[in-house]
Enzyme design. Structure first.
Site, PDB file in Angstrom:
ATOM      1  N   GLU A 110       5.018   4.683   3.632  1.00  0.00           N
ATOM      2  CA  GLU A 110       4.550   6.002   4.084  1.00  0.00           C
ATOM      3  C   GLU A 110       5.738   6.962   4.089  1.00  0.00           C
ATOM      4  OE1 GLU A 110       1.645   7.674   4.792  1.00  0.00           O
ATOM      5  OE2 GLU A 110       3.068   9.280   5.199  1.00  0.00           O
ATOM      6  N   ASP A 132     -12.489   9.500  -2.313  1.00  0.00           N
ATOM      7  CA  ASP A 132     -13.787  10.204  -2.338  1.00  0.00           C
ATOM      8  C   ASP A 132     -13.664  11.462  -3.204  1.00  0.00           C
ATOM      9  OD1 ASP A 132     -12.067  11.541  -0.505  1.00  0.00           O
ATOM     10  OD2 ASP A 132     -13.807  12.657   0.215  1.00  0.00           O
ATOM     11  N   LYS A 173      -3.554  21.342  -7.828  1.00  0.00           N
ATOM     12  CA  LYS A 173      -3.017  22.323  -8.776  1.00  0.00           C
ATOM     13  C   LYS A 173      -2.300  21.629  -9.925  1.00  0.00           C
ATOM     14  CE  LYS A 173      -2.623  26.038  -5.496  1.00  0.00           C
ATOM     15  NZ  LYS A 173      -1.873  26.286  -4.275  1.00  0.00           N
ATOM     16  N   ASP A 184      -3.202  11.611  -1.823  1.00  0.00           N
ATOM     17  CA  ASP A 184      -3.287  13.080  -1.803  1.00  0.00           C
ATOM     18  C   ASP A 184      -3.650  13.591  -3.196  1.00  0.00           C
ATOM     19  OD1 ASP A 184      -2.561  13.027   0.852  1.00  0.00           O
ATOM     20  OD2 ASP A 184      -0.431  13.311   0.454  1.00  0.00           O
ATOM     21  N   GLU A 223       0.879  -1.182   0.000  1.00  0.00           N
ATOM     22  CA  GLU A 223       0.000   0.000   0.000  1.00  0.00           C
ATOM     23  C   GLU A 223       0.907   1.220   0.000  1.00  0.00           C
ATOM     24  OE1 GLU A 223      -3.605   2.392   2.288  1.00  0.00           O
ATOM     25  OE2 GLU A 223      -2.571   0.808   3.387  1.00  0.00           O
ATOM     26  N   THR A 278     -10.564   1.850   4.806  1.00  0.00           N
ATOM     27  CA  THR A 278      -9.380   2.559   5.283  1.00  0.00           C
ATOM     28  C   THR A 278      -9.851   3.621   6.281  1.00  0.00           C
ATOM     29  OG1 THR A 278      -9.263   4.490   3.826  1.00  0.00           O
ATOM     30  CG2 THR A 278      -8.601   2.386   2.869  1.00  0.00           C
ATOM     31  N   TYR A 280      -9.448   6.860   6.108  1.00  0.00           N
ATOM     32  CA  TYR A 280     -10.087   7.969   5.386  1.00  0.00           C
ATOM     33  C   TYR A 280     -11.448   7.555   4.832  1.00  0.00           C
ATOM     34  CZ  TYR A 280      -6.508  11.559   5.631  1.00  0.00           C
ATOM     35  OH  TYR A 280      -5.667  12.545   6.073  1.00  0.00           O
TER      36      TYR A 280
HETATM   37  N1  SAM Z   1      -4.244   5.375   2.861  1.00  0.00           N
HETATM   38  C1  SAM Z   1      -4.671   5.995   4.111  1.00  0.00           C
HETATM   39  C2  SAM Z   1      -6.180   5.969   4.223  1.00  0.00           C
HETATM   40  O1  SAM Z   1      -6.839   5.726   3.201  1.00  0.00           O
HETATM   41  O2  SAM Z   1      -6.691   6.162   5.326  1.00  0.00           O
HETATM   42  C3  SAM Z   1      -4.092   7.416   4.253  1.00  0.00           C
HETATM   43  C4  SAM Z   1      -4.558   8.430   3.253  1.00  0.00           C
HETATM   44  S1  SAM Z   1      -3.721  10.007   3.421  1.00  0.00           S
HETATM   45  C5  SAM Z   1      -4.795  11.125   2.657  1.00  0.00           C
HETATM   46  C6  SAM Z   1      -2.420   9.862   2.203  1.00  0.00           C
HETATM   47  C7  SAM Z   1      -1.117   9.368   2.778  1.00  0.00           C
HETATM   48  O3  SAM Z   1      -0.204   9.153   1.709  1.00  0.00           O
HETATM   49  C8  SAM Z   1      -0.448  10.351   3.726  1.00  0.00           C
HETATM   50  O4  SAM Z   1      -0.126   9.676   4.922  1.00  0.00           O
HETATM   51  C9  SAM Z   1       0.799  10.792   2.976  1.00  0.00           C
HETATM   52  O5  SAM Z   1       1.872  11.121   3.831  1.00  0.00           O
HETATM   53  C10 SAM Z   1       1.088   9.600   2.099  1.00  0.00           C
HETATM   54  N2  SAM Z   1       1.830   9.915   0.871  1.00  0.00           N
HETATM   55  C11 SAM Z   1       1.535  10.888  -0.016  1.00  0.00           C
HETATM   56  N3  SAM Z   1       2.419  10.920  -1.015  1.00  0.00           N
HETATM   57  C12 SAM Z   1       3.311   9.921  -0.771  1.00  0.00           C
HETATM   58  C13 SAM Z   1       4.458   9.441  -1.442  1.00  0.00           C
HETATM   59  N4  SAM Z   1       4.901  10.019  -2.571  1.00  0.00           N
HETATM   60  N5  SAM Z   1       5.127   8.400  -0.927  1.00  0.00           N
HETATM   61  C14 SAM Z   1       4.699   7.814   0.234  1.00  0.00           C
HETATM   62  N6  SAM Z   1       3.626   8.234   0.917  1.00  0.00           N
HETATM   63  C15 SAM Z   1       2.922   9.262   0.426  1.00  0.00           C
END
Ligand code: SAM
Length: 216
Positions: free
Chosen positions: A68, A154, A122, A118, A43, A192, A194
């Site tokens: 992460e 979402d 932009k 994320d 993941e 998850t 989120y």
């Molecule tokens: N997957 C989880 C959930 O659905 O509950 C967390 C979602 S959270 C919005 C997105 C996570 O992805 C954040 O913890 C962020 O730090 C991580 N993340 C974003 N870009 C990343 C990257 N390039 N490499 C590793 N982690 C990343």
């Protein structure tokens, strides 16, 4: 994900038994690392690890790696992981997924989960989206022949962008829904963190399962 600096998290991570410290040295050797031939599912952007821990509990014959970027978030996953030492099929890596091809050999990853990635709304930061064409090319270079991706979000704009990008890049979409929780694909769905949060707010959850283009 709210990012607060968690004091000492880097130090804890550097010494934690569930965090792989030398991930680039394990490229091509992940089966040896796990000590078995089981498939490897990852993941990317696992956040606090709720989803991947449940996957590991339900599927002892699959090896899981949660990736992460931020120590302050990873530390929360570690805290939960430490409560279940009996799980021997789940490890974490703190890294930016930009470097994923330096960690896994071609064919080494059997499946990728992208959950609530994320959005980077932009245009100038679009290349950082984990479903961008740059990332899709990287995934092709690590996925096994039958390997694929499940992506959930979402965020409607991110989802439509991701569907378009997948199609433009020749990926084969096998499952798609813009309302996962009221769809045929809900059976067996693992929520998850989120997903729980946003579905409770009434947001619809989008889901796509897709596979790389067939090689010529
Ligand atoms: N997957 C989880 C959930 O659905 O509950 C967390 C979602 S959270 C919005 C997105 C996570 O992805 C954040 O913890 C962020 O730090 C991580 N993340 C974003 N870009 C990343 C990257 N390039 N490499 C590793 N982690 C990343």
């Amino acid at each position: 994900m709210r990012l607060r600096n968690v004091t000492g998290s880097r130090e804890v991570i550097a010494e934690n038994e569930y965090v792989v410290q030398d991930e680039k040295e394990l490229k091509g050797k992940w089966k040896e690392f796990f000590g078995n031939d089981n498939p490897i599912f990852i993941e990317i952007g696992m956040g606090k690890g709720t989803f991947i821990m449940e996957c590991a509990r339900q599927n002892p014959d699959i090896n899981y790696i949660g990736i992460e970027k931020y120590s302050s978030v990873l530390i929360r996953a570690i805290e939960k992981r430490q409560l279940e030492p009996e799980l021997n099929n789940l490890f974490f890596i703190r890294m930016d997924a930009e470097e994923i091809e330096e960690v896994f050999e071609k064919g080494e990853v059997d499946y990728i989960y992208l959950n609530f990635s994320d959005p980077w709304p932009k245009a100038r930061t679009a290349k950082r989206r984990l479903t961008s064409d740059r990332f899709l090319s990287r995934y092709i270079n690590i996925l096994a022949e039958e390997g694929g991706i499940t992506f959930k979000t979402d965020n409607k704009d991110l989802f439509e962008y991701s569907v378009e990008t997948a199609e433009e890049c020749g990926w084969r979409i096998k499952k798609i829904t813009r309302d996962l929780h009221n769809s045929e694909y809900m059976e067996g769905n693992i929520m998850t963190e989120y997903e729980k949060k946003f579905s409770q707010l009434g947001n619809k959850i989008n889901m796509m399962q897709y596979f790389p283009p067939l090689s010529k």
